[in-house]
Design an enzyme around this catalytic site. Structure first.
Site, PDB file in Angstrom:
ATOM      1  N   ASN A  45      -4.829   2.854   3.306  1.00 51.70           N
ATOM      2  CA  ASN A  45      -3.978   1.690   3.079  1.00 51.70           C
ATOM      3  C   ASN A  45      -4.772   0.400   2.896  1.00 51.70           C
ATOM      4  O   ASN A  45      -4.208  -0.620   2.500  1.00 51.70           O
ATOM      5  CB  ASN A  45      -2.978   1.520   4.226  1.00 51.70           C
ATOM      6  CG  ASN A  45      -3.620   1.611   5.594  1.00 51.70           C
ATOM      7  OD1 ASN A  45      -3.837   2.711   6.116  1.00 51.70           O
ATOM      8  ND2 ASN A  45      -3.927   0.460   6.188  1.00 51.70           N
ATOM      9  N   CYS A  74       0.827  -1.202   0.000  1.00 48.49           N
ATOM     10  CA  CYS A  74       0.000   0.000   0.000  1.00 48.49           C
ATOM     11  C   CYS A  74       0.867   1.260   0.000  1.00 48.49           C
ATOM     12  O   CYS A  74       0.567   2.239  -0.688  1.00 48.49           O
ATOM     13  CB  CYS A  74      -0.950   0.003   1.195  1.00 48.49           C
ATOM     14  SG  CYS A  74      -0.118  -0.174   2.798  1.00 48.49           S
ATOM     15  N   ARG A 116       6.663  -5.208  17.451  1.00 51.42           N
ATOM     16  CA  ARG A 116       5.257  -5.405  17.075  1.00 51.42           C
ATOM     17  C   ARG A 116       4.478  -6.209  18.111  1.00 51.42           C
ATOM     18  O   ARG A 116       3.266  -6.348  18.001  1.00 51.42           O
ATOM     19  CB  ARG A 116       5.165  -6.072  15.701  1.00 51.42           C
ATOM     20  CG  ARG A 116       5.667  -5.180  14.587  1.00 51.42           C
ATOM     21  CD  ARG A 116       5.221  -5.684  13.230  1.00 51.42           C
ATOM     22  NE  ARG A 116       5.842  -4.934  12.142  1.00 51.42           N
ATOM     23  CZ  ARG A 116       5.482  -5.032  10.874  1.00 51.42           C
ATOM     24  NH1 ARG A 116       4.516  -5.870  10.537  1.00 51.42           N
ATOM     25  NH2 ARG A 116       6.078  -4.319   9.948  1.00 51.42           N
TER      26      ARG A 116
END
Length: 481
Positions: A453, A289, A334
């Protein structure tokens, strides 16, 4: 009559005209495969208010709104022509007609402007091309919505099946529910029913088979009547040619990946390098994206000013790859709670530029920060140019690119001084230039590029699939290259 009365009367008149446009637009789409646009925005299946709001976008051209009273005569002229499959932009017709000094009638001018789509020049309507979605997550469901939306004429792309791993009791009901309602993108525009006995989701009359498989090798698509299909892999599990080739099972002709491809897999950004796809190429990627967001404006800036070097910083919404709460994750950062933190992470978008823009010799670096919003990101593109310029020049140039260039479906432009990320949910462009945030100092330009996105990227994926399927019809009036 007061000013308020005049304004209300004018609004009601425009409502009436917009209402009368809807059946004309619908008939052209259903019967002739003609998509009516307004400055690259489709008017098919749009409400009265949506049509009026889309017309208001044209105020960015000359500082004033384009009225339905101006575009309706062109729409009527189109209905009288022997049109073939095409996309026709009413906004471009009206704008060019205003600049034309030959004294032609609207009917004469319209017939001339769309001559390539009429009579002996028109192309044949394509047979429907089967499409299979492998995976049905965020991108898969949005691509499904788009494919169903674009199936109105019965030609073009036809979603035949989705392939998922079995999820237990009422699996298909739950997947249909996720297609029907989305917390970010709202309700599905239409009706969805489920035939559990036949493992089928019926969306706006399109019967979509749900196939359960743990691996591509388990599926023979011809058993479901699927032939020469394009399979869109939304899982990202396989990203090189060897892995993606596992999808080339009976019934599948081509594979499109909705993630950056590795090795020799072509990374395609529609509008920039889609015309480099070889007819016999069976495996390709739609890149990421962020790559789709930065490559079109990067190409536009390089074409006009030359780019010596650049850096892109993406401020990106969190994704399913992150954890809701702190928990183990194979990536170091993450694993921290996505809704509670800004998370520094890597992006491959900068390195992917070389695949989409091989002629660009400028080094491009990149980094990314994930932030606690569920959709819409912004890329900050910092460029050193080959020549000095001014903010006003870059501003006007990018506005013109968004309206009249071959990149107008990829690059949008906003002058709204109060724009924030949620304003761009549902944008069909790869990126939107924020005019108010633009900074230029000599040979340095900093572009702020919003992008949905999820949905904007899904639109780019569908455009690539349309192109390789041969159902990407030409647009009129033709855009000067």
């Amino acid at each position: 009559m007061t000013v308020n009365d005049d304004s209300f009367t004018n609004w009601k008149n425009r409502e009436e005209i917009a209402e009368s446009m809807i059946p004309l637009i619908g008939k052209l789409h259903r019967e002739r495969d003609v998509t009516v646009l307004l400055h690259s925005r489709s008017l098919v299946n749009k409400s009265v208010v949506s049509i009026l709001k889309t017309h208001r976008f044209a105020r960015q051209i000359a500082g004033q709104e384009l009225s339905v009273t101006e575009t309706m005569p062109f729409l009527k002229a189109l209905t009288a022509l022997d049109l073939g499959p095409s996309q026709i932009d009413l906004g471009m017709l009206a704008t060019r007609y205003q600049a034309d000094e030959r004294g032609l009638s609207i009917e004469e001018f319209t017939a001339e402007a769309v001559a390539g789509a009429t009579g002996a020049n028109k192309i044949d309507r394509r047979e429907p091309r089967d499409v299979v979605l492998y995976g049905f997550g965020r991108i898969g469901r949005l691509v499904a919505r788009l494919l169903i939306e674009k199936a109105g004429s019965g030609n073009g792309l036809r979603l035949r099946a989705i392939v998922v791993r079995g999820g237990g009791a009422q699996d298909i009901v739950k997947r249909a529910s996720l297609l029907r309602r989305d917390s970010i993108h709202g309700q599905f525009q239409g009706t969805i029913t489920v035939d559990e006995e036949n493992s089928t989701i019926i969306a706006n009359g399109n019967a979509v088979k749900v196939i359960y498989a743990d691996d591509p090798s388990q599926v023979d698509y011809t058993e479901y009547g699927i032939r020469d299909a394009i399979l869109i892999d939304n899982t990202g599990k396989w990203r090189d040619r060897a892995g993606l080739s596992e999808h080339l099972r009976p019934g599948i002709e081509k594979v499109v990946l909705t993630a950056p491809g590795k090795g020799d897999v072509p990374n395609i950004v529609h509008g920039v390098n889609h015309d480099t796809i070889k007819p016999d190429e069976q495996i390709l990627s739609c890149a990421s994206c962020t790559t789709n967001a930065i490559v079109p404006p990067l190409k536009a800036m390089d074409d006009e000013y030359g780019v010596l070097r650049g850096h892109v910083e993406t401020v990106h919404s969190f994704t399913n790859d992150q954890n809701l709460l702190d928990n183990y994750h194979k990536a170091e950062r993450r694993g921290r709670s996505a809704p509670l933190n800004m998370v520094i992470t890597e992006t491959g978008a900068a390195s992917a530029v070389a695949k989409a823009l091989p002629d660009l010799k400028a080094p491009i670096s990149g980094s990314s920060i994930r932030v606690p919003v569920p959709d819409v990101s912004i890329a900050i593109l910092n460029l050193q140019l080959a020549r000095e310029t001014t903010r006003e020049e870059v501003h006007d140039y990018l506005r013109d690119v968004s309206l009249t260039s071959p990149l107008k479906r990829q690059i949008d432009f906003t002058t709204a001084p109060d724009a924030v990320s949620s304003d761009f949910i549902g944008s069909r462009h790869a990126s939107i230039v924020d005019a108010g945030a633009l900074k230029v100092d000599g040979d340095n330009a900093i572009l702020y590029l919003w992008y949905d996105n999820e949905f904007g990227y899904s639109c780019q994926v569908v455009r690539v699939v349309q192109h390789v399927s041969g159902v990407e019809y030409p647009t009129y009036p033709a855009t000067a290259v």
